[in-house]
Write a protein that holds these residues in place. Structure first.
Motif, PDB file in Angstrom:
ATOM      1  N   ASN A  99       0.820  -1.221   0.000  1.00  0.00           N
ATOM      2  CA  ASN A  99       0.000   0.000   0.000  1.00  0.00           C
ATOM      3  C   ASN A  99       0.851   1.268   0.000  1.00  0.00           C
ATOM      4  O   ASN A  99       0.427   2.306   0.505  1.00  0.00           O
ATOM      5  CB  ASN A  99      -0.951   0.007   1.204  1.00  0.00           C
ATOM      6  N   ARG A 133      -7.194  -4.236  -5.016  1.00  0.00           N
ATOM      7  CA  ARG A 133      -5.754  -3.963  -4.925  1.00  0.00           C
ATOM      8  C   ARG A 133      -5.141  -3.998  -6.321  1.00  0.00           C
ATOM      9  O   ARG A 133      -5.540  -4.812  -7.159  1.00  0.00           O
ATOM     10  CB  ARG A 133      -5.050  -5.005  -4.037  1.00  0.00           C
ATOM     11  N   SER A 135      -1.183  -3.682  -8.328  1.00  0.00           N
ATOM     12  CA  SER A 135       0.273  -3.620  -8.171  1.00  0.00           C
ATOM     13  C   SER A 135       0.937  -3.553  -9.539  1.00  0.00           C
ATOM     14  O   SER A 135       0.474  -4.198 -10.489  1.00  0.00           O
ATOM     15  CB  SER A 135       0.794  -4.840  -7.411  1.00  0.00           C
ATOM     16  N   ASP A 146       1.785   0.138  -5.627  1.00  0.00           N
ATOM     17  CA  ASP A 146       0.955  -0.832  -4.917  1.00  0.00           C
ATOM     18  C   ASP A 146      -0.042  -0.073  -4.057  1.00  0.00           C
ATOM     19  O   ASP A 146       0.343   0.842  -3.309  1.00  0.00           O
ATOM     20  CB  ASP A 146       1.793  -1.759  -4.034  1.00  0.00           C
ATOM     21  N   TYR A 148      -4.145  -0.522  -2.037  1.00  0.00           N
ATOM     22  CA  TYR A 148      -5.478  -1.066  -1.817  1.00  0.00           C
ATOM     23  C   TYR A 148      -6.486  -0.062  -2.370  1.00  0.00           C
ATOM     24  O   TYR A 148      -6.255   1.147  -2.356  1.00  0.00           O
ATOM     25  CB  TYR A 148      -5.737  -1.293  -0.329  1.00  0.00           C
ATOM     26  N   ILE A 165      -7.310 -10.119   0.622  1.00  0.00           N
ATOM     27  CA  ILE A 165      -7.903  -8.843   1.044  1.00  0.00           C
ATOM     28  C   ILE A 165      -8.839  -9.094   2.229  1.00  0.00           C
ATOM     29  O   ILE A 165      -9.615 -10.057   2.231  1.00  0.00           O
ATOM     30  CB  ILE A 165      -8.689  -8.180  -0.106  1.00  0.00           C
ATOM     31  N   HIS A 169      -7.861  -3.926   5.594  1.00  0.00           N
ATOM     32  CA  HIS A 169      -7.061  -3.271   4.562  1.00  0.00           C
ATOM     33  C   HIS A 169      -7.751  -2.047   3.966  1.00  0.00           C
ATOM     34  O   HIS A 169      -7.106  -1.245   3.292  1.00  0.00           O
ATOM     35  CB  HIS A 169      -6.730  -4.267   3.444  1.00  0.00           C
ATOM     36  N   ALA A 173      -7.093   2.355   2.476  1.00  0.00           N
ATOM     37  CA  ALA A 173      -7.239   2.174   1.025  1.00  0.00           C
ATOM     38  C   ALA A 173      -7.508   3.503   0.334  1.00  0.00           C
ATOM     39  O   ALA A 173      -8.088   4.422   0.917  1.00  0.00           O
ATOM     40  CB  ALA A 173      -8.364   1.189   0.726  1.00  0.00           C
TER      41      ALA A 173
END
Length: 306
Positions: A99, A133, A135, A146, A148, A165, A169, A173
């Protein structure tokens, strides 16, 4: 008793006493000499024990994680010769930066690989998914982005055992709009690599030029492994790279790295297959000159006023 006999007896007694004293003295000296001979031996043993003990202590410290300066210097030189980085940089790179958002210390090149994780939303979570998410890694596998993502729909299945997840999280986010903007800036003008990219782009509500896409799920040699269908990333990574991924909950960073490695493994073949669908555009020189002449002819003639 006569004086002569007394003196002679006295002399004999004194002589006997002297012999005893001499023998006792020699015995004492011998005893002392033996003790003095043993003392340096004991000291030597003690010294040796101390040296071994100190050496053992050093080895114990080293194995417990404390690296000496000389060893650290050697390690640093080895890593520097191999990848141009020191030990501390390598250790920091090994730590997951979940994150983090856009990485400020990574220069992005021509190629990037992306992977997304989804969660189930709405009354039919098995079929309806939302982005949770995303990445992105560069050509070397370094993490570029990266984050969330907070779904707008109500999440009815977090799919934690697969997606990794969980509700916790979502505390830090980012919004979908923010992630869209940041990801679009990274993808702009770059070659995008991914596995089943259409799903990822649809979840991001983004598009990318097909000419600049390399999808490992559509690569013909990889599809042969799956009997002509779309191969699973886990199987490709295991059979072609020897990597074991997706053992439990998925990691989008790990999957993006595996995808980039697959592309790099067969880069030349990827590009040959890609050129069949998207050949390089070549503009003939004669055509360019002809177009220039036509433009000159199209210029309006100035009319004189009378």
């Amino acid at each position: 008793m006569e004086l002569k006999s007394l003196s002679s007896n006295w002399k004999k007694l004194q002589g006997t006493l002297k012999k005893k004293d001499v023998s006792a003295t020699s015995a004492t000296e011998t005893t002392k000499r033996k003790r003095s001979d043993r003392e340096p031996q004991k000291n030597d043993i003690v010294k040796k024990r101390r040296v071994v003990a100190e050496g053992t202590g050093k080895r114990t410290l080293t194995t417990s994680g404390l690296v000496s300066r000389d060893r650290k210097k050697r390690m640093s030189q080895e890593v520097t010769n191999g990848g141009g980085e020191d030990v501390e940089t390598v250790v920091k790179a090994a730590v997951s930066r979940v994150n983090e958002g856009r990485a400020s210390n990574v220069e992005i090149g021509k190629y990037v690989a992306i992977d997304c994780e989804m969660v189930g939303v709405g009354p039919n979570p098995d079929n309806d998914s939302a982005l949770a998410r995303v990445s992105i890694v560069d050509y070397n596998g370094d993490q570029v982005y990266d984050s969330y993502v907070r779904p707008k729909e109500m999440v009815t299945d977090w799919r934690t055992h697969v997606s990794g997840i969980a509700p916790k999280h979502m505390i830090d986010a980012r919004s979908l709009e923010q992630v869209q903007k940041e990801v679009a800036e990274i993808l702009n003008g770059r070659i995008l690599i991914g596995h089943a990219l259409r799903n990822d782009l649809d979840a991001l509500l983004l598009c990318h030029p097909k000419r600049d896409i390399r999808d490992t799920s559509k690569h013909p040699p990889y599809r042969k492994i799956a009997g002509g269908g779309s191969p699973r990333l886990k199987i490709l990574a295991s059979e072609l790279l020897g990597l074991q991924i997706q053992g439990g909950a998925h990691s989008s960073v790990e999957d993006a790295k595996a995808t980039m490695l697959l592309y790099r493994r067969d880069k030349d073949e990827f590009e040959r297959e890609h050129l069949k669908k998207w050949p390089v555009r070549v503009v003939p020189e004669n055509k360019e000159k002809g177009e220039g002449d036509k433009k000159k002819k199209k210029k309006k003639k100035k009319t004189r006023k009378r």
